[in-house]
Design an enzyme around this catalytic site. Sequence first.
Site, PDB file in Angstrom:
ATOM      1  N   CYS A   1      21.112  82.356  -1.722  1.00 16.31           N
ATOM      2  CA  CYS A   1      21.687  83.209  -0.787  1.00 16.31           C
ATOM      3  C   CYS A   1      21.440  84.828  -1.629  1.00 16.31           C
ATOM      4  CB  CYS A   1      23.147  82.974  -0.538  1.00 16.31           C
ATOM      5  SG  CYS A   1      23.776  83.840   0.947  1.00 16.31           S
TER       6      CYS A   1
ATOM      7  N   HIS B   1      22.988  76.881   0.851  1.00 15.31           N
ATOM      8  CA  HIS B   1      23.854  76.892  -0.291  1.00 15.31           C
ATOM      9  C   HIS B   1      23.877  75.317  -0.314  1.00 15.31           C
ATOM     10  CE1 HIS B   1      25.881  80.756  -0.679  1.00 15.31           C
ATOM     11  NE2 HIS B   1      25.588  80.916   0.740  1.00 15.31           N
TER      12      HIS B   1
ATOM     13  N   GLU C   1      24.713  74.199  -3.170  1.00 16.43           N
ATOM     14  CA  GLU C   1      26.077  73.878  -4.057  1.00 16.43           C
ATOM     15  C   GLU C   1      27.357  73.648  -3.086  1.00 16.43           C
ATOM     16  OE1 GLU C   1      24.861  76.670  -3.320  1.00 16.43           O
ATOM     17  OE2 GLU C   1      26.457  78.404  -3.176  1.00 16.43           O
TER      18      GLU C   1
END
Lengths: 82, 244
Positions: B87, B202, B204
């Site tokens: 990002c 994302h 994560e």
Amino acid sequence: MKATVYVRLKAEVLDPQGEAVRRALAHMGVDGVRGVRVGKLIELDIEAADVDAARAMLKRAADELLANPVMEDYEVVVGSSA
Amino acid sequence: MRAAVVLFPGSNSDVEMIRTLREVMGIPTDVVWHRDTALPPDTELVALPGGFSFGDYLRCGAIARTSPIIGAIRRHADRGGYVLGVCNGFQILTEVGLLPGALLRNEHLRFECRDIFLRTDAEGPFTERRGAVLRLPIAHAEGRYHTDPATLRRLEAEGRIAFRYAHADGLVNASANPNGSLDSIAGIYGGPARNILGLMPHPERMSERLHGGVDGKALFDTLLKTVAGSSNPSTEERRAQVAS
């Protein structure tokens, strides 16, 4: 010394923000606006020996930080802007 | 394997990144402040987390390029060290010039915050199998990938387009593209050995069952496999591979 750097999205890059402004103007009844592009105006207060030195300094500033050459063009105006 | 997560003022996905690396993957992970000038010794992965570094002032990621740590990240990347930018981390990597292109305002101006599907389109240290579809969350307003036609052709020819926005079945078309990205590009590889990966979604935030899925963990699993599978080459050996 005053200087101004104008940063604009390249002509071939879509500017959805400008398009949203154009539509808003139409909704307001401001007729006749065929296109809007939104850019940035950066005013700098600089110390430089002369205009050439100022230009060299501003070129570096614009090339390396103020504008991103992938998507933007810029224009440097040395001296007081309007 | 040792990782470093780089914090900038305005980073806000650092906690998820650190948790995923440390708790989920068991990778010893250091946190590095943007004003540091060196990475901890033995750092193999540098992760740039999402957020709004420096308030997204000027352009997303633009101010971060002047941070003192960038030189160390550049040297790490140039010698084949792994770099992951998610990002805002992806935006920073493009601003720094470690990845080509730029990320512009989403075509429809909305901040897109939802799960999307990605098709894996290139194999590399973080991606094992082309065609694999992942479901990952996105959360961005400036994710529209842009580059010039020559660079796009080069990315395509060199197999550096890591991910494209897709439907759940892997079909890539305009209706699966959440931000108007050029060629539906969601992530790209760069660096001398595809050792740099930048992507807007994302991983994560989709790495534990509690997140509702573990598709993002696959990237980190693959990286660990890559590192182990290359029979634990020392940094020196990898440098030699890169040089050859």
